[in-house]
Write a protein that holds these residues in place. Structure first.
Motif, mmCIF file in Angstrom:
data_model
loop_
_atom_site.group_PDB
_atom_site.id
_atom_site.type_symbol
_atom_site.label_atom_id
_atom_site.label_comp_id
_atom_site.label_asym_id
_atom_site.label_seq_id
_atom_site.Cartn_x
_atom_site.Cartn_y
_atom_site.Cartn_z
ATOM 1 N N ARG A 257 22.987 6.808 0.968
ATOM 2 C CA ARG A 257 22.982 6.436 -0.362
ATOM 3 C C ARG A 257 24.389 5.978 -0.565
ATOM 4 O O ARG A 257 24.606 5.234 -1.753
ATOM 5 N N GLY A 258 25.286 6.411 0.074
ATOM 6 C CA GLY A 258 26.509 5.957 0.048
ATOM 7 C C GLY A 258 27.031 5.432 1.412
ATOM 8 O O GLY A 258 26.539 5.568 2.449
ATOM 9 N N GLN A 280 29.783 8.960 1.098
ATOM 10 C CA GLN A 280 28.878 10.190 1.428
ATOM 11 C C GLN A 280 29.645 11.216 2.206
ATOM 12 O O GLN A 280 29.832 10.668 3.550
ATOM 13 N N ARG A 290 26.727 14.437 1.330
ATOM 14 C CA ARG A 290 26.280 13.697 0.162
ATOM 15 C C ARG A 290 27.467 13.456 -0.894
ATOM 16 O O ARG A 290 28.523 13.653 -0.329
ATOM 17 N N THR A 291 27.152 12.290 -1.621
ATOM 18 C CA THR A 291 28.117 11.975 -2.641
ATOM 19 C C THR A 291 28.453 12.984 -3.577
ATOM 20 O O THR A 291 27.695 13.581 -4.323
#
Lengths: 426, 151
Positions: A257-258, A280, A290-291
């Protein structure tokens, strides 16, 4: 072709702290920061204060006027970085191409725009200083009296607070069953919801925007998923943010996602680093990657990335979600995992309805993993330390919520570890 | 760099350090006026924790990796070039309390009237912090930082 030793894309928390860290250990290497925003680095969290005139233009800036001059940093502002070529180690800007030795991608977040058709006059996102200026201008131009804010997370609530201060009647629309659902439990949410209602806000939960109806090219109504329609002068979309990965397209830089980074904040490509909202990285509490898109995290990651870029090894040991925000005059602090997902966690809490004071501590195996403090926030940082250092609170767990809880309750060895050196001799 | 060190075993819990700190950080620097006349009431930046026979004073450690510096959203928290002390520029502070959230010693207070963070500044400008000067039992000392110790 222009060449710099350190090129930084992004001029906010991560980019600025990285540049400072580099300069603190490399006094001569050339540093250039590129930003598509035409400003010196400013404090993004202050845009809602700017909107309601609590802060003027001067107080918006994160560093003073001569920061770039003193640190010998070239600021290329108002220019977008268009294309990154990792093989050639070059970045194409709107007007030129720059070669680099080391690159930091600190492009931050971009707002999530819901799929509701055309976005036009009177509809705003709320992430940049320019966004706040546009909202202010629109309110003055159209004499706006009411607004709908879609999304009751931190951005939506800070925008709401500013609008309320400007005398605008706000309707908050939130998809979850309560405001601030990702950081607050029901007790904490309801304290703030009651305060918002006292300020004249309406709150609609379990609903979201479906589409916007315009009249003469200006917003007139919004239609919610439930079928409800709301007449309104303006709309602020604050349903969330995602990492701004535009520059990484068509490069071999690994993302999820990042942007994925190691503990030196380096990507899978040698000499290319990333820091801040765009990244992330490891969450100490959830054990996930995760971010964590918050200002303190971006500053810390930027600083660590900068040191590594300049050849000083410094490891990033992870972070966790945390926020301190005053809403409707009520100070609140939340950290870590605030709602235990199952009953392997222990919860301690105290709630004083009269003073709207709420404190909650979530533990797993006697280690604090999350806290919420509403109104009684003093010395909350001690819990930040307990979470970060995974302190076994077994011997004093029952005292965690007492009014005089402090370092004196901690075992002597921990106190010594925590404070000795630049501190207490135990 | 000089730093303030606490000797837990000499602390009597008398809190003279808190009183002197408050007076030093008042407008009038007069003990009676500081306590009874000034608004907003000045805040001490040192606090004494006490439990039974044990007591000790605590103030900002001016950490090398200061979490308050990382968390400050306005840039109000900064490191002084001369002394390496971590200081708060009250004019930039907006009272968001991020620093209160991350100080593991819990030594940053909130000035609720002024809406700013309040903490030890090692009595910037004085040759000796007033807590050190006035402690009756030598429980607070001021000396060069011992670089070999880990924070």
């Amino acid at each position: 072709m222009k060449s710099v030793k350190y090129l930084i894309i992004g001029n906010s928390a991560a980019g600025t702290n990285a540049a400072e860290a580099i300069r603190s250990v490399d006094i001569s290497g050339s540093i250039a920061i590129v930003s598509d925003e035409n400003y010196r680095v400013y404090s993004r969290p202050l845009i809602s204060y700017f909107l309601c005139n609590r802060v003027d233009e001067n107080r918006m800036y994160y560093r003073d006027k001569d920061f770039y001059y003193r640190n010998n940093i070239e600021l290329i502002a108002g220019i977008r970085a268009m294309e990154l070529n990792v093989k050639k180690k070059s970045v194409k800007l709107q007007n030129e191409t720059i070669r680099f030795d080391r690159l930091l991608i600190a492009t931050g977040s971009k707002p999530i725009i819901p799929n509701i058709g055309k976005i036009a006059h009177g509809v705003f996102t709320f992430l940049t200083w320019d966004d706040a200026k546009k909202v202010k201008e629109f309110i003055n131009e159209k004499k706006a009296r009411n607004a709908v804010v879609v999304g009751a997370g931190l951005i939506g609530l800070k925008a709401t607070e500013a609008l309320v201060e400007l005398g605008i009647k706000v309707t908050l629309v939130e998809l979850a069953d309560r405001i601030l659902s990702s950081t607050f439990d029901r007790n904490a949410s309801s304290i703030i919801e009651n305060a918002l209602k006292k300020y004249g806000c309406s709150i609609i939960t379990n609903d979201t925007i479906k589409n916007i109806l315009y009249r003469s090219k200006v917003v007139e109504k919004i239609m919610l998923r439930s079928g409800k329609t709301l007449k309104t002068d303006m709309v602020i979309l604050a349903i969330g943010v995602i990492p701004n990965l535009d520059i990484v397209h068509n490069t071999p830089i690994k993302t999820d996602r990042g942007i994925l980074v190691d503990e030196h904040m380096q990507t899978n490509i040698q000499d290319v680093y990333a820091a801040g909202d765009v990244v992330q990285a490891s969450d100490r509490i959830l054990g996930k990657v995760r971010t964590i898109a918050i200002w303190p995290n971006a500053c810390k990651q930027g600083r660590i990335a900068g040191l590594n870029m300049a050849g000083i090894e410094k490891l990033y040991d992870g972070s966790f979600a945390m926020n301190s925000v005053e809403l409707c005059g009520i100070p609140t602090i939340s950290m870590g995992l605030t709602e235990p997902p199952d009953n392997t966690f222990q919860v301690m809490s105290e709630y004083d309805k009269d003073s709207s004071a709420y404190r909650k501590v979530v533990l797993k195996d006697n280690i604090v993993v999350g806290t919420i403090f509403v109104n009684k926030i003093d010395r909350a940082g001690i819990f930040w330390g307990l979470i970060k250092d995974r302190v076994d609170t077994g011997n004093f767990r029952d005292c965690l919520l007492s009014d005089d809880f402090g370092l004196i309750y901690l075992p002597k060895e921990y106190r010594k570890h925590l404070v000795t050196g630049p501190g207490i001799e135990v | 760099m000089k730093r303030i060190y606490i000797k837990e075993e000499y602390c009597m819990g008398c809190r003279i350090c808190e009183v002197q700190c408050l007076v030093q950080h008042s407008k009038t620097k007069n003990i009676i006026k500081a306590y009874k006349g000034e608004y907003p009431k000045p805040l001490p930046r040192i606090l004494v924790e006490e439990m039974g026979h044990l007591s000790f004073a605590l103030q900002c450690r001016h950490c090398e990796d200061a979490p308050c510096l990382d968390s400050c959203i306005t840039g109000a928290m900064y490191r002084d070039e001369l002394t390496d002390a971590v200081l708060c520029n009250e004019e930039k502070c907006v009272g968001c309390w991020m620093c209160v959230m991350v100080c593991p010693f819990g030594v940053i207070s909130r000035s609720e009237e002024k809406r700013v963070a309040s903490k030890c500044d090692m009595c910037y400008g004085k040759t000796e912090p007033v807590c050190v000067k006035n402690c009756p039992n030598g429980a607070i000392v001021y000396r060069d930082e011992e670089k070999n110790e880990e924070c």
